[in-house]
Every structure is written in C-alpha cells, then in structure tokens.
Design an enzyme around this catalytic site. Structure first.
Site, PDB file in Angstrom:
ATOM      1  N   CYS A 102       0.856  -1.183   0.000  1.00 42.80           N
ATOM      2  CA  CYS A 102       0.000   0.000   0.000  1.00 42.80           C
ATOM      3  C   CYS A 102       0.895   1.237   0.000  1.00 42.80           C
ATOM      4  CB  CYS A 102      -0.902   0.003   1.234  1.00 42.80           C
ATOM      5  SG  CYS A 102       0.021   0.134   2.800  1.00 42.80           S
ATOM      6  N   CYS A 110       2.632   5.880   9.021  1.00 40.27           N
ATOM      7  CA  CYS A 110       1.608   6.033   7.984  1.00 40.27           C
ATOM      8  C   CYS A 110       0.740   7.246   8.306  1.00 40.27           C
ATOM      9  CB  CYS A 110       0.750   4.775   7.909  1.00 40.27           C
ATOM     10  SG  CYS A 110      -0.629   4.924   6.750  1.00 40.27           S
ATOM     11  N   GLU A 166       0.983  -0.562  16.506  1.00 40.28           N
ATOM     12  CA  GLU A 166       0.126   0.570  16.116  1.00 40.28           C
ATOM     13  C   GLU A 166      -0.770   0.986  17.269  1.00 40.28           C
ATOM     14  OE1 GLU A 166      -3.738   1.540  13.393  1.00 40.28           O
ATOM     15  OE2 GLU A 166      -2.247   0.211  12.475  1.00 40.28           O
ATOM     16  N   CYS A 221      -7.876   1.178   7.141  1.00 43.74           N
ATOM     17  CA  CYS A 221      -7.088   1.688   6.019  1.00 43.74           C
ATOM     18  C   CYS A 221      -7.740   1.323   4.685  1.00 43.74           C
ATOM     19  CB  CYS A 221      -5.687   1.099   6.129  1.00 43.74           C
ATOM     20  SG  CYS A 221      -4.697   1.197   4.642  1.00 43.74           S
ATOM     21  N   SER A 256       1.923  -9.964  10.553  1.00 45.65           N
ATOM     22  CA  SER A 256       1.238  -8.929   9.776  1.00 45.65           C
ATOM     23  C   SER A 256      -0.255  -8.966  10.069  1.00 45.65           C
ATOM     24  CB  SER A 256       1.486  -9.149   8.282  1.00 45.65           C
ATOM     25  OG  SER A 256       0.601  -8.375   7.506  1.00 45.65           O
ATOM     26  N   SER A 257      -0.759  -7.915  10.681  1.00 41.70           N
ATOM     27  CA  SER A 257      -2.171  -7.859  11.048  1.00 41.70           C
ATOM     28  C   SER A 257      -3.068  -7.915   9.822  1.00 41.70           C
ATOM     29  CB  SER A 257      -2.451  -6.576  11.845  1.00 41.70           C
ATOM     30  OG  SER A 257      -3.824  -6.452  12.117  1.00 41.70           O
ATOM     31  N   ASN A 258      -2.744  -7.138   8.781  1.00 37.08           N
ATOM     32  CA  ASN A 258      -3.632  -7.122   7.610  1.00 37.08           C
ATOM     33  C   ASN A 258      -3.599  -8.448   6.861  1.00 37.08           C
ATOM     34  OD1 ASN A 258      -1.683  -6.676   5.126  1.00 37.08           O
ATOM     35  ND2 ASN A 258      -0.979  -5.270   6.709  1.00 37.08           N
TER      36      ASN A 258
END
Length: 311
Positions: free
Chosen positions: A12, A96, A126, A198, A226-228
C-alpha cells in the site's frame, strides 16, 4: 491448473513510503536505526538487515549522530519526544499518515477529557503507539478492546462524552460487530467521520471476496506478525475456503492441493511483489501453469508526501 490473482494485492502507499524512507536514509552514509520493524514483513526486514540497517526497540540504543526512522506503525508521544530531545539524531518519521490522523484525534480527546475506546490488538505496535498519544488525566482514560467480551467489561465514569477509534488493519466484518455493540452499550459514543480501517486493508478484503467466488483454496502471502495479512486469512476461512498464510516458499510444500480445482492468491499490504512472484514461480513448478488476474476491485492512486528530517 489455474491461479486466480486478487487485485489489488501487496504494498500500500503507507508501506511503500516507509520503505522509501529507509532507502533514502542509506544515501547519507550514517548509521541508520529503525524503531521496531519498518513494516511487518520478514523479507523486507531481513533485506534491510543485510544492507546494514539496525532495528531497535529502545531509543537509548541509538548512538549519537545516527539517523532514526519511526516505523509505519507509529510511536507514542513520549518516544517521539525522547528522540527529539536527542539533538544529535536525525529523525525521519515514516508513520503512515492514516495512523497519524488517529493519533491526532486521540490526543485531542484527551485534551477535552473525553474517554476513548480503541478497537484493536493491545500487543500490536500501532495500538501501543496510539495509546501513547492519550495524555493521562484524572477525569478520563483510554480503553483498548479486542473482542465483544472486552466491551462488556469497560468501566466508564462518563458515558455521555466519549469517542471510539480503530486499528487500521483489522477485519472489516469483526470491526463492524465491535462498533455495533459499542453503540448499543454506549449510545452517545462518537465515531470518526469516516472508517479508520485503512483504504488498502478494505480494498484487499473486498478483492478477496471476489477471489473467493472463483477459488477453492486461497493463499495469502504475508508474514505471521502482519495484522492485515492475518485479517485476509481469517476472511478466506470465514468465506468457507481453505486458507493458508505463506511467509516462505517452503510452506507451500506442506499443502496438499486438489489439482483439479483453481487456487486464489492474494497478499497483505506489507508484502513485496518479489515474494508474490516467488510464490507464483513455485506454484508453476507443481503444475499451476495458467494465471488469471481478476479485474481490479478498485484502482489505488493514493500517494503520501515524503517526510522531512527533524532535528
């Protein structure tokens, strides 16, 4: 034997910007230190380690005269100020910008003595960084909730003046359920003007829904932390598909594919295209020789302004 590719997938704008920050910093021939992993992807981090980049958790571990980069996940206000007070450090804040907006909203709420309910994983950097932008006071506090059960145990002094925020990389479906319960329990709670999930997280989850219509097994290329990527894995299984998280090529060897059925391939927002290509090459070798990219769910044109050195 067919592979369907989700679109969009992989990097991203926020991840690309943070990686560009590290590449840019290397041009100055100074020691470069990154607070935490720059993004949650083992291949990106190990690639930078081989180039001499240092990953640390304590600002005190950064020598004078170095470049310090804050990762895409962001840091607490106290950590930012600790680094700023080290006048000998050159700081690049690669947080970000979408996370930065949440920091600003949480900090403003603390100044207004509003309670904040923050939806997300309390162990994720985060969330830890976001919590650290709430200035403690005697009248209000910030609460982190990660499940419907957690919401049942929130204790508020004032249920009339509070807001909620969310981690940017969560499952859309799970977050909707959390918000619905929050509003049911605290009708006066005020949400953000738009979703804080996001845009890239949202787009990849919606693209996965399209992918699931054509695929029996879904491979999500991404790292375990990785959370996403994990949100994509959970969604694939929720949609009734056999889902696997692939961080290394060796993990493909453990999967027994039904070779008469097509597989779907997607990747988390912190996964480099080189890793996606490696997975495709390995699948080619075991017989998946036809590749079809699904029409883009949504074209991503987001570009974030590059940060300036501070100090």
């Amino acid at each position: 034997m067919k592979i369907f590719l989700a679109n969009p997938r992989g990097f991203c704008a926020g991840v690309r910007r943070s990686i560009d920050c590290v590449n840019f910093a290397m041009n100055f021939h100074k020691p470069v230190y990154v607070k935490h992993e720059i993004v949650h992807n083992t291949h990106v981090v190990e690639g930078f380690r081989k180039k001499g980049i240092n990953f640390i958790e304590k600002i005190s571990d950064v020598p004078d005269g170095s470049i310090l980069i804050f990762s895409a996940h962001g840091v607490s206000r106290s950590i930012f100020l600790e680094a700023k007070n080290r006048n000998s450090l050159s700081i690049l804040d690669a947080t970000c910008p979408l996370v930065k907006k949440i920091h600003t909203r949480i900090h403003r709420a603390s100044k207004n003595s509003q309670d904040v309910i923050l939806i997300g994983d309390p162990k994720h950097p985060e969330i830890q960084g976001s919590v650290g932008h709430y200035e403690r006071n005697e009248r209000s506090k910030i609460h982190v909730v990660n499940s419907l059960h957690d919401i049942d145990h929130i204790n508020l002094r004032n249920t009339e003046d509070l807001i909620f925020s969310t981690q940017t990389t969560l499952s859309i479906d799970h977050t909707k359920l959390m918000i619905k319960k929050l509003i049911s329990k605290f009708p006066k709670v005020e949400g953000p003007s738009s979703s804080e999930i996001c845009y890239a997280t949202r787009n990849r989850q919606e693209a996965l829904r399209e992918l699931s219509k054509k695929s029996n097994t879904i491979l999500v290329v991404g790292s375990k932390n990785s959370s996403n990527s994990n949100s994509l894995l959970k969604l694939s299984r929720k949609l009734g598909k056999e889902g696997f998280l692939i961080d290394t090529i060796k993990e493909i060897e453990k999967i027994s594919f039904n070779r008469s059925l097509p597989i779907g391939l997607t990747a988390g927002a912190s996964t480099p295209s080189s890793m996606i290509f490696e997975v495709i090459k390995r699948l080619n070798r075991i017989g998946f020789d036809e590749i079809q990219e699904i029409s883009p769910f949504k074209k991503e044109k987001m570009i974030f302004r590059f940060p300036r050195f501070e100090n």
